[in-house]
Each structure stands twice: as C-alpha cells, then as structure tokens.
Design a protein around this motif. Sequence first.
Motif, mmCIF file in Angstrom:
data_model
loop_
_atom_site.group_PDB
_atom_site.id
_atom_site.type_symbol
_atom_site.label_atom_id
_atom_site.label_comp_id
_atom_site.label_asym_id
_atom_site.label_seq_id
_atom_site.Cartn_x
_atom_site.Cartn_y
_atom_site.Cartn_z
ATOM 1 N N ILE A 132 1.106 -1.094 0.325
ATOM 2 C CA ILE A 132 0.460 -0.422 0.143
ATOM 3 C C ILE A 132 0.865 0.706 -0.252
ATOM 4 O O ILE A 132 1.419 1.442 0.588
ATOM 5 C CB ILE A 132 -0.724 0.140 1.280
ATOM 6 N N SER A 133 0.579 2.007 -1.238
ATOM 7 C CA SER A 133 1.972 2.857 -0.900
ATOM 8 C C SER A 133 0.820 4.499 -0.208
ATOM 9 O O SER A 133 1.933 5.039 0.448
ATOM 10 C CB SER A 133 1.695 3.475 -3.158
ATOM 11 N N GLY A 134 -0.662 4.354 -0.004
ATOM 12 C CA GLY A 134 -1.109 5.671 0.391
ATOM 13 C C GLY A 134 -1.117 6.947 -0.229
ATOM 14 O O GLY A 134 -1.774 7.038 -0.689
ATOM 15 N N THR A 135 -0.033 7.656 -0.609
ATOM 16 C CA THR A 135 -0.415 9.144 -1.347
ATOM 17 C C THR A 135 -0.835 8.405 -2.991
ATOM 18 O O THR A 135 -0.491 7.613 -3.187
ATOM 19 C CB THR A 135 1.241 8.923 -2.245
ATOM 20 N N TYR A 136 -1.337 9.486 -3.112
ATOM 21 C CA TYR A 136 -2.592 9.218 -5.126
ATOM 22 C C TYR A 136 -0.974 9.869 -5.201
ATOM 23 O O TYR A 136 -0.290 10.346 -5.674
ATOM 24 C CB TYR A 136 -2.769 10.352 -4.400
ATOM 25 N N VAL A 137 -1.254 8.421 -6.877
ATOM 26 C CA VAL A 137 -0.102 8.700 -7.631
ATOM 27 C C VAL A 137 -0.629 8.844 -8.807
ATOM 28 O O VAL A 137 -1.558 7.621 -9.630
ATOM 29 C CB VAL A 137 1.012 7.115 -7.780
ATOM 30 N N ALA A 138 -0.864 10.420 -9.519
ATOM 31 C CA ALA A 138 -1.397 10.362 -10.240
ATOM 32 C C ALA A 138 -1.073 9.919 -11.819
ATOM 33 O O ALA A 138 0.242 9.032 -11.903
ATOM 34 C CB ALA A 138 -1.522 11.603 -11.384
ATOM 35 N N GLY A 139 -2.121 9.117 -12.784
ATOM 36 C CA GLY A 139 -1.549 8.532 -13.718
ATOM 37 C C GLY A 139 -1.485 6.968 -13.760
ATOM 38 O O GLY A 139 -0.998 6.711 -14.474
ATOM 39 N N VAL A 140 -1.636 6.454 -13.003
ATOM 40 C CA VAL A 140 -1.165 5.338 -12.303
ATOM 41 C C VAL A 140 -2.466 4.530 -10.843
ATOM 42 O O VAL A 140 -2.764 3.797 -11.265
ATOM 43 C CB VAL A 140 0.348 5.029 -11.300
ATOM 44 N N ASP A 141 -2.441 5.259 -9.783
ATOM 45 C CA ASP A 141 -3.282 4.471 -8.943
ATOM 46 C C ASP A 141 -4.704 4.209 -10.105
ATOM 47 O O ASP A 141 -5.326 5.943 -10.592
ATOM 48 C CB ASP A 141 -3.552 5.292 -7.792
ATOM 49 N N PRO A 142 -6.054 3.309 -10.110
ATOM 50 C CA PRO A 142 -6.987 3.820 -10.475
ATOM 51 C C PRO A 142 -7.682 5.192 -10.103
ATOM 52 O O PRO A 142 -7.322 4.451 -8.634
ATOM 53 C CB PRO A 142 -7.458 2.812 -10.340
ATOM 54 N N VAL A 143 -8.629 5.747 -10.006
ATOM 55 C CA VAL A 143 -8.918 6.674 -9.134
ATOM 56 C C VAL A 143 -10.347 7.451 -9.903
ATOM 57 O O VAL A 143 -10.556 7.267 -11.306
ATOM 58 C CB VAL A 143 -7.809 7.815 -9.378
ATOM 59 N N ASP A 144 -11.002 7.774 -9.046
ATOM 60 C CA ASP A 144 -12.376 8.711 -9.682
ATOM 61 C C ASP A 144 -12.196 9.429 -9.023
ATOM 62 O O ASP A 144 -12.271 10.638 -7.573
ATOM 63 C CB ASP A 144 -13.584 8.153 -9.001
ATOM 64 N N VAL A 145 -11.820 10.993 -10.170
ATOM 65 C CA VAL A 145 -11.998 13.024 -9.439
ATOM 66 C C VAL A 145 -13.037 12.755 -9.470
ATOM 67 O O VAL A 145 -13.292 13.476 -10.185
ATOM 68 C CB VAL A 145 -10.694 12.978 -10.350
ATOM 69 N N TYR A 146 -13.485 14.052 -8.354
ATOM 70 C CA TYR A 146 -14.205 14.690 -8.400
ATOM 71 C C TYR A 146 -14.593 16.108 -8.395
ATOM 72 O O TYR A 146 -13.664 16.669 -7.740
ATOM 73 C CB TYR A 146 -15.368 14.144 -6.875
ATOM 74 N N LYS A 147 -14.575 16.909 -8.774
ATOM 75 C CA LYS A 147 -14.031 18.276 -9.314
ATOM 76 C C LYS A 147 -15.986 19.107 -8.818
ATOM 77 O O LYS A 147 -16.959 18.684 -8.857
ATOM 78 C CB LYS A 147 -13.489 19.091 -10.008
ATOM 79 N N LEU A 148 -15.936 20.266 -8.771
ATOM 80 C CA LEU A 148 -16.627 21.339 -8.312
ATOM 81 C C LEU A 148 -17.693 21.670 -8.867
ATOM 82 O O LEU A 148 -16.505 22.215 -10.485
ATOM 83 C CB LEU A 148 -17.288 22.807 -7.106
ATOM 84 N N SER A 149 -18.719 21.096 -9.798
ATOM 85 C CA SER A 149 -19.430 22.525 -11.314
ATOM 86 C C SER A 149 -20.362 22.636 -10.451
ATOM 87 O O SER A 149 -21.605 21.712 -10.777
ATOM 88 C CB SER A 149 -19.049 21.549 -12.268
ATOM 89 N N GLY A 150 -20.957 24.390 -10.511
ATOM 90 C CA GLY A 150 -21.806 24.520 -10.764
ATOM 91 C C GLY A 150 -22.680 24.525 -9.575
ATOM 92 O O GLY A 150 -23.417 24.565 -8.527
ATOM 93 N N GLY A 151 -22.149 24.511 -8.031
ATOM 94 C CA GLY A 151 -21.878 24.088 -6.818
ATOM 95 C C GLY A 151 -22.070 22.530 -6.953
ATOM 96 O O GLY A 151 -22.481 21.810 -5.160
#
Length: 212
Positions: A132-151
């Motif tokens: 378990i690496s712990g830290t998020y490794v962009a482009g390697v770790d499978p991820v769901d990215v959530y950002k604010l859009s219209g609140g």
Amino acid sequence: MNPRQHRQRGQSLVEFCFVLPILLVMFAGVYTTGSFISDMDIAGQATRGGARLGAEVANYGYGTAAAQAAACMGASTTNPCAVDQDIVTSVVTIAKGMTNVASFDEIDIYDPCASAGACTNSTSVCSDPTDISGTYVAGVDPVDVYKLSGGVWTLFGTAGYTLDKRTQNHPNELAIGVRLVFHYQAAAPINFFNVQAAQYETMCFAPYESGG
C-alpha cells in the motif's frame, strides 16, 4: 519636561514606530501558521471520515440487485457513483469546518496500489502493508476524480476506480484512499499567502466472509 527628557521620549516613539510593524507581521505569521495547521488537521479528519466510510461499505454488494438500485448507476454493477457520492458527502461535511479556504479543488477516491510505481492485482492487498503506497500517484492509481461544477461535486472524466476493484473478501481485501485538495488563503494582513495543499488517508476494506 526638560529638553533631554523630551528627546528621549521622541526617540522611544520613533523606535516604537519601527518595531510595531515587525511585531504585527510576527503575530500575523503565528496566527497564519496556527490556522493553517488547524485547517490541515480538519482536512485530515475529513479524508479519514471518507476513507472509513469507503472501507465500511466497500462496493455496496457488487453484482447484486441492491447495488444496481441507485438511479445514478443505470443498472450497472460496476458504476461507483452511489458509493462515491456518500464518500464525497462525508468529506465535504467535515471539511466545512475549515476556516481559511479559498477553494476546494478536488476530491480523489483511489486505489493506493502504486507502491512500486505500477499497479498489479497484488499491489493493493491489505494482507501485505508494504503493497500500500498511501499517497495518490496520478496516472497510475485507479481513481475517481470529483470537482465542483455549478456548486455540485461532479465526476471529472470517467470512473477509474470501479466497484469491481473494491474487493473485501478475506484474506484478500483491498484498500481505499481518499484525498482532498484545497487552496489555503491566509487572513489579512498577509492574505497574499495562498497555497494549494492536500491531505489524504488510506484504509483497508472491512473484511467480509461468506458462508456460515
């Protein structure tokens, strides 16, 4: 008041005028440091809460009718939207206690499997903590990215950490990571201090064993 006393008083006033700005900056710096540490602590609590929830619910019974009941899943057994929504809500609810945040930029829900720079079927198994690496490794770790859009917190791109990747079958239960990215904004008079910061937490899925 004799001339000598008058000169001493004037000298003290000039010295005070020189020292006062330095003291104010020092006090502001101490306050900023304290508030930044406080916000980082709350961000840590928020990611722990989200990771703990994710560890408890895992994949909401992947492959079952109950898992397909959520409207956002569109009868899919792998769409993680229902689970992710609960995790995001948990993170945001706690993160509201942060007092000097200019913006919440991103919430990542990921598989912390890139311990060796790559993810394989065995590199996120909790039975071996070194995987378990712990830290998020962009482009390697499978991820769901959530950002604010219209609140509204919205999935950015496509889901990479789908329900079929959230196994909790003992002894091969996997891990989940949650990361919160935000911009810290210092208060006046040093509100020019604006820095992007992040906190993350990883937890192993609660083990589940079938059978009697």
